[in-house]
Design a protein around this motif. Structure first.
Motif, PDB file in Angstrom:
ATOM      1  N   LYS A  43     -35.882  75.585 -10.899  1.00 50.70           N
ATOM      2  CA  LYS A  43     -36.598  75.618  -9.622  1.00 50.70           C
ATOM      3  C   LYS A  43     -37.431  76.893  -9.484  1.00 50.70           C
ATOM      4  O   LYS A  43     -38.557  76.869  -8.974  1.00 50.70           O
TER       5      LYS A  43
ATOM      6  N   ILE B 203     -40.940  72.120  -6.951  1.00 49.19           N
ATOM      7  CA  ILE B 203     -39.571  71.630  -6.772  1.00 49.19           C
ATOM      8  C   ILE B 203     -39.022  72.180  -5.464  1.00 49.19           C
ATOM      9  O   ILE B 203     -39.049  73.388  -5.225  1.00 49.19           O
TER      10      ILE B 203
ATOM     11  N   LYS C  23     -35.759  70.946  -3.735  1.00 48.84           N
ATOM     12  CA  LYS C  23     -34.297  71.074  -3.759  1.00 48.84           C
ATOM     13  C   LYS C  23     -33.707  69.951  -4.588  1.00 48.84           C
ATOM     14  O   LYS C  23     -34.415  69.034  -5.017  1.00 48.84           O
TER      15      LYS C  23
END
Length: 336
Positions: free
Chosen positions: A182, A297, A299
């Motif tokens: 992430k 991204i 989550k």
């Protein structure tokens, strides 16, 4: 034909702390060709490898000059009591080698002339002796113990090392690994799943399932079809946009909203709509094609209530919530 995935074999290995899955040279060659620019004048460390067995060592040894390597360090564990050329009961002291491309001032291709040095301890990648070698290196390339994958990657991040390693595809669902992805500190390599053709296993491993074989050299091969390469070395492929052809508008029923999150569900990466500005839940295999220039991204997996994302009370397999940075507006044609 799709492979019959044998997840139970890797689960059994993890439960018994048996991590003797040896990577095939062909798989190493297919993946490593995408990273050649990163190796010039660098020290490579294969810290989970017996150089007498490891195909990682073989690859870097044979391509030392072509890659422009500065040094190759290879180290093995004490608890790897079985190797491909040993008896079931044979044990060995942990050792390492440092190869600089020349012996006695001449380029040498004979492995028998490589000097072996022995660890005082067990050679574990977490030991101080191994860490000392890690600190001398630039890039780590290996097949680490799947049962210690979190710990292994955490160490590489702590010491700010470049890396290319093989792991189980479920590793991307670990919160520690997903956080790295992430935050753009790690990402999936070029090949995964069927793109990794299989692993060589010792004689004491059971062979079962449709994707097992013994090759012409007598190596026992299992193909679990659920592994990936994880890296923090960039490639041009990582910046290729996913070609999006589906429109959200006019096909809303195909993209249901979640019960517990303001976002739509997509079952296949190729079906991501090009004209939706909100959050989109995609399967974890999306990460294999993820381009950070095209998507953000948001989550992993959970809705606003802290529970798994659901649609009409049912939870699809793990979803990653993303946002399209390059939304294309749908052209609306008005009839006269």
């Amino acid at each position: 034909m799709a492979r019959n995935v044998q997840h139970s074999l890797l689960k059994e290995a993890k439960a018994n702390k048996k991590d003797e899955f040896y990577t095939q040279l062909s798989d190493i060659e297919v993946e490593l060709k995408h990273y050649s620019k990163h190796f010039n004048n660098k020290v490579v460390y294969c810290n989970c490898d017996d150089f007498k067995v490891s195909n990682f060592f073989r690859y870097f040894f044979e391509n030392f000059k072509a890659l422009g390597l500065k040094r190759l360090i290879v180290a093995c564990y004490k608890d790897q009591t079985n190797n491909l050329f040993a008896s079931e009961t044979e044990s060995r002291k942990p050792y390492f080698i440092e190869y600089c491309g020349e012996i006695n001032g001449e380029g040498v291709s004979d492995m028998e002339q490589i000097k072996v040095e022995y660890f005082k301890g067990d050679g574990d990648f977490r030991s101080q002796e191994s860490i000392n070698l890690l600190m001398k290196s630039d890039i780590v390339v290996t097949n680490p113990p799947f049962s210690l994958f979190r710990e292994f990657i955490a160490q590489l991040i702590k010491f700010k090392k470049k890396f290319l390693v093989i792991g189980n595809i479920n590793a991307i669902t670990y919160k520690e690994i997903f956080k790295l992805i992430k935050n753009n500190k790690a990402w999936m390599g070029i090949n995964m799943g069927r793109g990794i053709s299989g692993f060589i296993v010792p004689k004491h491993y059971r062979l079962y399932g449709t994707e097992t074989k013994v090759d012409e050299d007598g190596n026992r091969i299992v193909s679990p079809n659920n592994c990936l390469w994880l890296t923090n070395m960039d490639t041009s492929k990582r910046h290729e946009d996913i070609c999006l052809t589906k429109s959200y508008y006019g096909n809303e029923s195909y993209f249901p909203f979640y019960d517990n999150y303001n976002g739509i569900n997509v079952n296949k990466t190729k079906d991501i709509p090009y004209d939706f500005e909100g959050h989109i839940g995609v399967p974890i295999t999306f990460l294999h094609k993820f381009n950070p220039d095209q998507f953000e991204i948001i989550k992993f997996r959970k809705g606003d209530n802290g529970k798994d994302l659901s649609i009409d009370g049912k939870c699809p397999y793990f979803r990653i919530l993303v946002r399209n940075k390059k939304v294309r507006k749908t052209k609306i044609v008005h009839s006269l």
